[in-house]
Motif scaffolding. Structure first.
Motif, PDB file in Angstrom:
ATOM      1  N   ASN A 155       2.618   3.802   1.018  1.00 24.42           N
ATOM      2  CA  ASN A 155       2.871   3.743   2.415  1.00 24.42           C
ATOM      3  C   ASN A 155       3.816   5.384   2.634  1.00 24.42           C
ATOM      4  O   ASN A 155       4.067   5.017   3.318  1.00 24.42           O
ATOM      5  N   LEU A 156       3.514   5.874   0.898  1.00 20.51           N
ATOM      6  CA  LEU A 156       3.691   7.168   1.416  1.00 20.51           C
ATOM      7  C   LEU A 156       2.991   8.038   2.804  1.00 20.51           C
ATOM      8  O   LEU A 156       1.755   7.844   3.110  1.00 20.51           O
ATOM      9  N   MET A 157       4.238   9.219   3.183  1.00 19.62           N
ATOM     10  CA  MET A 157       3.540   9.958   3.752  1.00 19.62           C
ATOM     11  C   MET A 157       2.567  11.476   3.160  1.00 19.62           C
ATOM     12  O   MET A 157       2.856  11.730   2.600  1.00 19.62           O
ATOM     13  N   PRO A 158       0.823  10.715   3.859  1.00 18.31           N
ATOM     14  CA  PRO A 158      -0.045  12.011   2.993  1.00 18.31           C
ATOM     15  C   PRO A 158       0.033  13.138   3.315  1.00 18.31           C
ATOM     16  O   PRO A 158      -0.260  14.038   2.593  1.00 18.31           O
ATOM     17  N   PHE A 159       1.310  13.946   4.190  1.00 17.58           N
ATOM     18  CA  PHE A 159       1.709  15.253   4.498  1.00 17.58           C
ATOM     19  C   PHE A 159       2.504  15.924   3.333  1.00 17.58           C
ATOM     20  O   PHE A 159       2.580  16.900   3.748  1.00 17.58           O
ATOM     21  N   LEU A 160       3.380  14.708   3.097  1.00 17.98           N
ATOM     22  CA  LEU A 160       4.425  15.649   1.870  1.00 17.98           C
ATOM     23  C   LEU A 160       3.909  15.258   0.625  1.00 17.98           C
ATOM     24  O   LEU A 160       3.364  14.140  -0.131  1.00 17.98           O
ATOM     25  N   ASP A 218       9.062  15.511  -2.053  1.00 16.52           N
ATOM     26  CA  ASP A 218       9.465  15.244  -0.189  1.00 16.52           C
ATOM     27  C   ASP A 218       9.514  13.852   0.523  1.00 16.52           C
ATOM     28  O   ASP A 218      10.068  13.347   1.091  1.00 16.52           O
ATOM     29  N   ALA A 249       1.380  -0.874  -0.114  1.00 15.98           N
ATOM     30  CA  ALA A 249      -0.115   0.054   0.258  1.00 15.98           C
ATOM     31  C   ALA A 249       0.667   1.621  -0.273  1.00 15.98           C
ATOM     32  O   ALA A 249       0.497   2.309   0.728  1.00 15.98           O
ATOM     33  N   ARG A 276      11.358   6.693  -3.849  1.00 16.05           N
ATOM     34  CA  ARG A 276      11.526   6.613  -2.497  1.00 16.05           C
ATOM     35  C   ARG A 276      12.495   5.672  -1.672  1.00 16.05           C
ATOM     36  O   ARG A 276      13.896   5.778  -1.208  1.00 16.05           O
ATOM     37  N   TYR A 312       0.036  15.702  -4.048  1.00 14.51           N
ATOM     38  CA  TYR A 312       0.281  15.063  -2.540  1.00 14.51           C
ATOM     39  C   TYR A 312      -0.385  14.028  -3.005  1.00 14.51           C
ATOM     40  O   TYR A 312      -1.163  13.596  -3.935  1.00 14.51           O
ATOM     41  N   ALA A 317      12.652  12.619  -1.387  1.00 15.94           N
ATOM     42  CA  ALA A 317      13.814  13.233  -0.259  1.00 15.94           C
ATOM     43  C   ALA A 317      13.806  13.357   1.150  1.00 15.94           C
ATOM     44  O   ALA A 317      14.752  13.263   1.985  1.00 15.94           O
ATOM     45  N   ILE A 318      12.586  12.197   1.815  1.00 19.19           N
ATOM     46  CA  ILE A 318      12.800  12.295   3.423  1.00 19.19           C
ATOM     47  C   ILE A 318      13.771  12.032   3.537  1.00 19.19           C
ATOM     48  O   ILE A 318      14.658  11.164   4.673  1.00 19.19           O
ATOM     49  N   VAL A 319      13.500  10.464   2.596  1.00 20.79           N
ATOM     50  CA  VAL A 319      15.502   9.440   2.938  1.00 20.79           C
ATOM     51  C   VAL A 319      16.229  10.341   3.403  1.00 20.79           C
ATOM     52  O   VAL A 319      17.085   9.723   4.137  1.00 20.79           O
TER      53      VAL A 319
END
Lengths: 378, 232
Positions: free
Chosen positions: B102-107, B111, B100, B163, B147, B114-116
């Motif tokens: 699992n992306l961050m819904p608020f990024l 991003d 699923a 990611r 988003y 890039a978070i990694v």
């Protein structure tokens, strides 16, 4: 990358609604603190306004506010003759209710001798009393204006001046009358009642020649404590300093109300803490999958804890700020005075920060317990 | 040939059980396997056969009870974990792809990638540039500022792959990455994983029930009651 900020920005509507809900709760806490302070300020205002250093009242009473007190009016002259006393005044106090237009108006009538101690501390508009009959100076909270007329007892009074911060311990705004007018208001009976009392032979001239208290200011070289103890040696009088009078007001007159409001404020703070903790717990639970994913991809605990703590503090501070603005904007519409002091605001802000930090620790604990394998679950 | 190089994942006699005594369940029994660079290996088996447990152990999420595990030349488990910073190990060596996404819904998509890099301590500008390149590589560069909620299933899965690749890991673990996709998109995702395996000299392990993609795997191993047959 600030994850707390990104999450708030993405769910801005929900965050603002949460902050607004919290702001109402914190606003209520702040208003309770304001009511508590207002109660004490109202109780002490009159003592401070009177500028008295010594209060002389009836023997065996703690008057004139905690208990009723009557002493002969000529006591003032006797007190004035004491070495070290600078000025004196004879005063009466009486709660009255009258009609102002279509609305009822409760007032605290203060009678004093113009030119002597006991009058309003400041005149904000118009002038003070000069000794003419049927004139009054009203506190601004009465909403009476210069030139207004008001019926008190059987007489019509004209408002010649206004003052501020003069109210009874119950919050009733004060109206200043000359001593003669105040005594008439207190003791004059209706014509039929007068006829009846005269027929019974119970009307005496001396009944109108009493006052509630005599107040005095002492010279720089004299001590109020010493003067009060001297007066107490007279068998028919009791005397106390201004500080003692203030203590009586706080410890007797408004004691129960003060404790009641203090306890209620404490309960509200506990309720706020529980609600903040629940909100943070819910916010954390909503992000369990994201937290598990963060752990799985290698985010250290400080990033996850920061996400929760920063959001919690932001929510608390914004909620507090909105609540404070809300209460400041409506404080003048409260029926009783709200006194909001900067230190109280800062104190509550500090309490909110502590509550948010403690509440977020539960959220952090929950988050740190999340198994990263949860991210792999379908 | 990929097998001429040392294996990226090497597991010897690895076992895992849950509970003790009468309640003991053996999830994995003496599993041994070697996976080499450029290999795309499938793991299949019925529910409860131990696929997820094996993936969790390879990903250093769950601790085995015995055996030996080596990742990218480093022995990480030999009767006990040999590294205390397993999260850092995952960040450096392993990329995860989820069923699923699992992306961050608020990024935004960029991003999320890039978070990694941000977690690895790379500065924000470089991280975003590398993330943008990865999104372009996976042909979702045009959705960089969207988003996750506004991405299609295929686009979201490609962002998730980007990611997983952000830190150039040499081990990619994918848990049913095509389960939510139609056969066309599933094929595209598998081709992408193949491309990544070759380009980055990476080993890819795919847990799957999707028979449509079996033909795109180098090898498919079956797990049944914690026992692996046909190890690669």
């Amino acid at each position: 990358m600030n994850l707390a900020y990104r999450d708030v920005r993405h769910n801005l509507g929900r965050f603002i609604v949460t902050c607004m809900g919290l702001s109402l709760l914190l606003g209520v806490v702040l208003s309770m603190i304001g009511i508590y302070r207002g109660l004490i300020a109202d109780a002490l205002d009159l003592v401070q306004t009177m500028d008295a250093e010594v209060w002389v009242v009836e023997k065996g009473t703690r008057g004139p506010f905690a208990e009723s007190s009557r002493i002969p009016i000529d006591t003032r002259e006797a007190i004035a003759r004491i070495h070290g006393v600078n000025s004196t005044g004879a005063v009466t106090f009486q709660s009255i209710e009258t009609q102002n237009g279509k609305s009822k108006l409760r007032l605290y009538a203060i009678g004093y001798e113009p030119g002597q101690l006991g009058g309003p501390k400041i005149i904000t508009s118009g002038r003070g009393l000069t000794g003419r009959n049927y004139e009054a100076v009203a506190d601004s909270r009465t909403k009476l204006r210069l030139g207004d007329h008001i019926q008190l007892g059987r007489n019509n009074f004209s408002i010649v001046g206004t003052t501020d911060n003069a109210a009874s311990s119950g919050g009733e705004p004060a109206i200043y009358l000359s001593l003669n007018d105040a005594q008439r208001l207190q003791f004059d009976l209706s014509p039929s009642a007068t006829r009846r009392e005269r027929a019974r032979g119970t009307i005496t001239a001396s009944s109108t020649e009493t006052v509630s208290a005599v107040i005095a200011q002492v010279s720089e070289n004299a001590s109020p404590d010493h003067i009060a103890s001297m007066i107490r040696r007279w068998k028919h009088l009791s005397a106390m300093t201004s500080d003692e009078q203030s203590n009586i007001l706080i410890e007797s007159v408004v004691e129960k109300a003060r404790k009641q409001i203090g306890m209620f404020t404490g309960i509200l703070i506990v309720v706020s803490a529980v609600i903040i903790a629940l909100i943070i717990h819910t916010m954390t639970m909503d992000k369990i999958r994201e937290i598990a994913t963060l752990k799985l991809i290698g985010a250290p605990d400080r990033i996850i804890a920061g996400l929760i703590i920063q959001q919690s503090l932001a929510m608390g501070m914004i909620g507090f700020g909105l609540g404070a603005m809300f209460i400041l904007s409506i404080k003048d519409y409260f029926p009783k005075r709200l006194v909001l002091q900067p230190m109280d605001g800062l104190g509550l802000a500090g309490v909110v920060v502590i509550i948010c930090l403690v509440a977020s620790l539960f959220g952090v604990y929950t988050a740190l317990k999340v198994d990263p394998a949860k991210a792999l679950a379908g | 040939m990929p097998m001429e190089k040392p294996p990226l994942i090497s597991i010897k006699d690895l076992s895992k059980h849950f509970g003790e005594g009468e309640t003991r369940v053996d999830a994995l029994r003496n599993i041994s396997l070697d996976i080499f660079p450029e290999q795309v290996i499938g793991l299949s088996g019925p529910s409860g056969s131990g696929k997820s447990t094996l993936l969790n152990i390879i990903g250093c999420i769950q601790e085995p009870n015995s055996g030996r595990q080596q990742l990218d030349g480093e022995v990480v488990y030999d009767g006990r974990w040999l590294r205390s910073d397993l999260r850092k190990l995952r960040l450096e060596k392993i990329g995860f792809i989820f069923q699923a996404h699992n992306l961050m819904p608020f990024l935004t998509a960029i991003d999320n990638v890039a978070i990694v890099l941000d977690l690895a301590g790379i500065n924000a500008g470089t991280a975003r540039q590398r993330a943008a390149e990865l999104l372009d590589y996976l042909e979702v560069g045009n959705r960089a500022n969207s988003y996750p909620a506004s991405l299609s299933g295929g686009e979201a899965q490609r962002v998730a792959i980007a990611r997983a690749l952000a830190n150039k890991p040499r081990i990619i673990l994918a848990d049913e990455p095509t389960a939510a996709l139609d056969s066309g998109r599933a094929g595209i995702v598998m081709d992408l994983l193949r491309k990544v395996a070759v380009d980055q000299q990476a080993a890819v392990v795919v847990v799957t029930h999707d028979e449509k993609i079996y033909g795109r795997l180098d090898h498919i191993s079956h797990l049944r009651d914690g026992v692996l047959d046909q190890a690669p």
